[in-house]
Scaffold this motif. Structure first.
Motif, PDB file in Angstrom:
ATOM      1  N   HIS A  25      35.016   2.474  26.639  1.00  0.00           N
ATOM      2  CA  HIS A  25      35.583   1.128  26.498  1.00  0.00           C
ATOM      3  C   HIS A  25      34.643   0.034  26.993  1.00  0.00           C
ATOM      4  O   HIS A  25      34.774  -1.118  26.593  1.00  0.00           O
ATOM      5  N   ALA A  26      33.708   0.392  27.856  1.00  0.00           N
ATOM      6  CA  ALA A  26      32.825  -0.614  28.428  1.00  0.00           C
ATOM      7  C   ALA A  26      31.407  -0.559  27.875  1.00  0.00           C
ATOM      8  O   ALA A  26      30.575  -1.373  28.241  1.00  0.00           O
ATOM      9  N   THR A  27      31.133   0.400  27.009  1.00  0.00           N
ATOM     10  CA  THR A  27      29.772   0.578  26.512  1.00  0.00           C
ATOM     11  C   THR A  27      29.785   0.929  25.035  1.00  0.00           C
ATOM     12  O   THR A  27      30.762   1.483  24.528  1.00  0.00           O
ATOM     13  N   SER A  28      28.686   0.627  24.366  1.00  0.00           N
ATOM     14  CA  SER A  28      28.554   1.015  22.958  1.00  0.00           C
ATOM     15  C   SER A  28      28.092   2.460  22.836  1.00  0.00           C
ATOM     16  O   SER A  28      27.994   2.992  21.732  1.00  0.00           O
ATOM     17  N   SER A  29      27.828   3.118  23.951  1.00  0.00           N
ATOM     18  CA  SER A  29      27.385   4.509  23.951  1.00  0.00           C
ATOM     19  C   SER A  29      28.509   5.453  23.533  1.00  0.00           C
ATOM     20  O   SER A  29      29.689   5.116  23.633  1.00  0.00           O
ATOM     21  N   GLU A  30      28.116   6.629  23.096  1.00  0.00           N
ATOM     22  CA  GLU A  30      29.049   7.677  22.696  1.00  0.00           C
ATOM     23  C   GLU A  30      28.853   8.884  23.602  1.00  0.00           C
ATOM     24  O   GLU A  30      27.720   9.242  23.919  1.00  0.00           O
ATOM     25  N   ILE A  31      29.953   9.497  24.017  1.00  0.00           N
ATOM     26  CA  ILE A  31      29.912  10.639  24.922  1.00  0.00           C
ATOM     27  C   ILE A  31      30.656  11.804  24.280  1.00  0.00           C
ATOM     28  O   ILE A  31      31.756  11.622  23.747  1.00  0.00           O
ATOM     29  N   ARG A  32      30.050  12.987  24.345  1.00  0.00           N
ATOM     30  CA  ARG A  32      30.681  14.208  23.839  1.00  0.00           C
ATOM     31  C   ARG A  32      30.553  15.310  24.880  1.00  0.00           C
ATOM     32  O   ARG A  32      29.632  15.312  25.691  1.00  0.00           O
ATOM     33  N   VAL A  33      31.463  16.271  24.799  1.00  0.00           N
ATOM     34  CA  VAL A  33      31.417  17.477  25.624  1.00  0.00           C
ATOM     35  C   VAL A  33      31.420  18.657  24.661  1.00  0.00           C
ATOM     36  O   VAL A  33      32.248  18.715  23.747  1.00  0.00           O
ATOM     37  N   HIS A  34      30.489  19.589  24.870  1.00  0.00           N
ATOM     38  CA  HIS A  34      30.422  20.803  24.052  1.00  0.00           C
ATOM     39  C   HIS A  34      30.443  22.011  24.976  1.00  0.00           C
ATOM     40  O   HIS A  34      29.711  22.059  25.973  1.00  0.00           O
TER      41      HIS A  34
END
Length: 147
Positions: A25-34
């Motif tokens: 919500h605060a960043t344009s970054s994307e986070i994933r967990v694999h």
């Protein structure tokens, strides 16, 4: 050791997805967990392959982050795309991995440790990649499960 399919319960998966959503919500970054069972060789090298398999290298600002776990092999890595890595460097990722692994070793709540690290990543990335008005969620927030 639990397998990839049951490493996190459904409730834990939901908490992790909520942490990802909050962090994004605060960043344009994307986070994933694999999560997968085995990793032969370097966890970082395997995470890089998974990163590309999940098309994480195709984000608009090249600012995706992958939390990678090999449950049976007991390996973990956190990697960021080149746009992020240039900003935060190896020491940041190493510190996060060490904190999560220490929590796992001491039988602490692995979900809380992971969620805390995800929020920390979101906070750090907000400094370098703030969210903009046209931001879209480019990658799913669900946990990716491999073999």
């Amino acid at each position: 050791m639990k397998s990839a399919k049951n490493f996190f319960t459904k409730e834990e998966q939901q908490k992790i997805m909520e942490a990802i959503t909050d962090a994004e919500h605060a960043t344009s970054s994307e986070i994933r967990v694999h999560v997968e069972n085995f990793c032969i060789g370097s966890a970082v090298k395997r995470a890089e392959k998974v990163f590309h398999k999940l098309n994480m290298h195709k984000t608009k600002h090249q600012n995706a982050v992958l939390f990678y776990f090999a449950t049976v092999s007991r390996k973990m890595a956190i990697i960021g795309d080149k746009g992020i890595h240039e900003k935060v460097g190896d020491a940041f990722w190493d510190q996060l991995v060490t904190g999560i692994l220490n929590s796992f070793k001491h039988d602490k709540d692995k979900t809380s440790a992971l969620c805390t690290a995800i929020v920390e990543v979101g906070s750090k990335l907000k400094q370098h990649f703030p969210i903009d008005d046209n931001d879209t969620n480019e990658l799913p927030n669900e946990i990716s499960i491999g073999k």
